[in-house]
Write an enzyme that holds these catalytic residues in place. Sequence first.
Site, PDB file in Angstrom:
ATOM      1  N   LYS A  14     -12.188  -1.890   6.472  1.00 17.10           N
ATOM      2  CA  LYS A  14     -11.435  -2.638   7.222  1.00 17.10           C
ATOM      3  C   LYS A  14     -11.948  -2.974   8.704  1.00 17.10           C
ATOM      4  O   LYS A  14     -12.054  -3.830   9.232  1.00 17.10           O
ATOM      5  CB  LYS A  14      -9.948  -2.396   7.048  1.00 17.10           C
ATOM      6  CG  LYS A  14      -9.339  -2.241   5.751  1.00 17.10           C
ATOM      7  CD  LYS A  14      -9.020  -3.548   4.912  1.00 17.10           C
ATOM      8  CE  LYS A  14      -8.915  -3.221   3.614  1.00 17.10           C
ATOM      9  NZ  LYS A  14      -7.782  -2.410   3.164  1.00 17.10           N
ATOM     10  N   TRP A  45       0.856  -1.100   0.071  1.00 11.64           N
ATOM     11  CA  TRP A  45      -0.138   0.118   0.096  1.00 11.64           C
ATOM     12  C   TRP A  45       0.840   1.222  -0.003  1.00 11.64           C
ATOM     13  O   TRP A  45       0.554   2.048  -0.560  1.00 11.64           O
ATOM     14  CB  TRP A  45      -1.221  -0.052   1.215  1.00 11.64           C
ATOM     15  CG  TRP A  45      -1.799  -1.265   1.049  1.00 11.64           C
ATOM     16  CD1 TRP A  45      -2.094  -1.943   2.174  1.00 11.64           C
ATOM     17  CD2 TRP A  45      -2.904  -1.437  -0.054  1.00 11.64           C
ATOM     18  NE1 TRP A  45      -3.277  -3.033   1.592  1.00 11.64           N
ATOM     19  CE2 TRP A  45      -3.623  -2.615   0.281  1.00 11.64           C
ATOM     20  CE3 TRP A  45      -3.134  -0.799  -1.086  1.00 11.64           C
ATOM     21  CZ2 TRP A  45      -4.782  -3.141  -0.494  1.00 11.64           C
ATOM     22  CZ3 TRP A  45      -4.166  -1.069  -2.123  1.00 11.64           C
ATOM     23  CH2 TRP A  45      -4.862  -2.483  -1.711  1.00 11.64           C
ATOM     24  N   ASP A  80      -1.611   6.373   6.482  1.00 11.33           N
ATOM     25  CA  ASP A  80      -2.953   5.614   5.871  1.00 11.33           C
ATOM     26  C   ASP A  80      -3.131   4.713   7.225  1.00 11.33           C
ATOM     27  O   ASP A  80      -2.183   3.849   7.696  1.00 11.33           O
ATOM     28  CB  ASP A  80      -2.431   4.803   4.865  1.00 11.33           C
ATOM     29  CG  ASP A  80      -3.366   3.650   4.250  1.00 11.33           C
ATOM     30  OD1 ASP A  80      -4.528   3.608   4.969  1.00 11.33           O
ATOM     31  OD2 ASP A  80      -3.240   3.384   3.324  1.00 11.33           O
TER      32      ASP A  80
HETATM   33  C1  LIG Z   1      -7.136  -1.977   1.891  1.00 14.21           C
HETATM   34  C2  LIG Z   1      -6.213  -1.053   2.109  1.00 14.21           C
HETATM   35  C3  LIG Z   1      -6.082  -0.032   0.967  1.00 14.21           C
HETATM   36  C4  LIG Z   1      -6.941   0.375  -0.250  1.00 14.21           C
HETATM   37  O1  LIG Z   1      -8.254   0.638   0.042  1.00 14.21           O
HETATM   38  P1  LIG Z   1      -9.167   0.622  -1.138  1.00 14.21           P
HETATM   39  O2  LIG Z   1     -10.361   1.406  -0.240  1.00 14.21           O
HETATM   40  O3  LIG Z   1      -9.733  -0.651  -1.830  1.00 14.21           O
HETATM   41  O4  LIG Z   1      -8.527   1.772  -2.012  1.00 14.21           O
HETATM   42  C5  LIG Z   1      -4.978   1.006   1.438  1.00 14.21           C
HETATM   43  N1  LIG Z   1      -4.172   0.907   2.399  1.00 14.21           N
HETATM   44  C6  LIG Z   1      -4.245   0.173   3.505  1.00 14.21           C
HETATM   45  C7  LIG Z   1      -3.472   0.006   4.512  1.00 14.21           C
HETATM   46  C8  LIG Z   1      -5.247  -0.860   3.013  1.00 14.21           C
HETATM   47  O5  LIG Z   1      -5.418  -2.043   3.983  1.00 14.21           O
END
Ligand SMILES: *Cc1c(COP(=O)(O)O)cnc(C)c1O
Length: 360
Positions: free
Chosen positions: A195, A101, A171
């Site tokens: 998540k 990511w 993030d």
């Molecule tokens: C799942 C995830 C993403 C991507 O998320 P989307 O909403 O599918 O774009 C980005 N960063 C992390 C840490 C993730 O777990």
Amino acid sequence: MSRVYNFSAGPAVLPEEVLKEAAAEMLDYRGTGMSVMEMSHRSKAFEEIITAAEQDLRDLMQIPDNYKVLFLQGGASQQFAMIPMNLMKNKTADYIITGQWAKKAAKEAEKYGKVNRIASSEDRTFSYIPDCSDLPVSEDADYVYICENNTIYGTKFKTLPDTKGKTLVADVSSCFLSEPVDVSKYGLIYGGVQKNIGPAGVVIVIIREDLITEDVLPGTPTMLTYKTHADAKSLYNTPPAYGIYICGKVFKWIKSLGGLEAMKERNEKKAKVLYDFLDQSRLFKGTVEKKDRSLMNVPFVTGDADLDAKFVKEAKAAGLENLKGHRTVGGMRASIYNAMPYEGVVALVEFMKKFEEENL
Ligand SMILES: *Cc1c(COP(=O)(O)O)cnc(C)c1O
């Protein structure tokens, strides 16, 4: 009706209490005679929903007054572009590469300016968090970027990097609301909610006010400018209304359990059951350096791909679903987010013990 223990990395398990409440309100939301899916985002009922959701999130995270909370769309991946478009005034940013990511975010940012990868753990398949106590932070960096919890590899920053005064951008998709956080240490915190908070379709951005400006990169679309959404309190256009409603219910659920301190305690207790088992197992082993282990995503392997596949298949038959590791890593991964009950982790460990006896 029978529910499984769902160890999916995302979209992921939600609290049963929340799902039941939403089900009860599906046809008639509190006397409005309609579902939240069907109502205007300008209605009084929805205004109350989004206002309460923001306030509950502010209470949970103790978000200071000089930060805005935005409920946006486009997923976490859209932020990979939105962040540089809005924050790269000097067209330079520093990225710490701790997994897929962060890698993707850095690659996207490169479309907009110079990206310095100032630390990485790629040399050992992202199985640890690099030492970030004395980083070569660039003098003209607009921000330093981290992925705080690495969903795929199962690592987590236990201490934030020393950014030497630069704005920290994080993030937190897979560790959102899993433990207390000092928001004031960040310039921008964001995460897709699918998540640890709610249904896919909402991304929450918590951003310090001085970073919200009209001075964005030329060509930045109106919809990708933070100021657009901050000025309109996330109602510039139709927001992901039903998703926000569920997020709001999850915030109340967390509050009812005692807030983020209580979440942390619950999550530590759950993760300990699994990690303790892995540390003494003769068949399974964790893939991450102990000091950097995530409380949310726990990858493990047997060392034999066929045996891994057999495990995933038999676990599913036993009501333990979505344990297959990420396609880039293999093995297994148990995501044990806030809404995964303690009993679910115990059931998993019991199943692993049985599988070990049968297959060793
Ligand atoms: C799942 C995830 C993403 C991507 O998320 P989307 O909403 O599918 O774009 C980005 N960063 C992390 C840490 C993730 O777990």
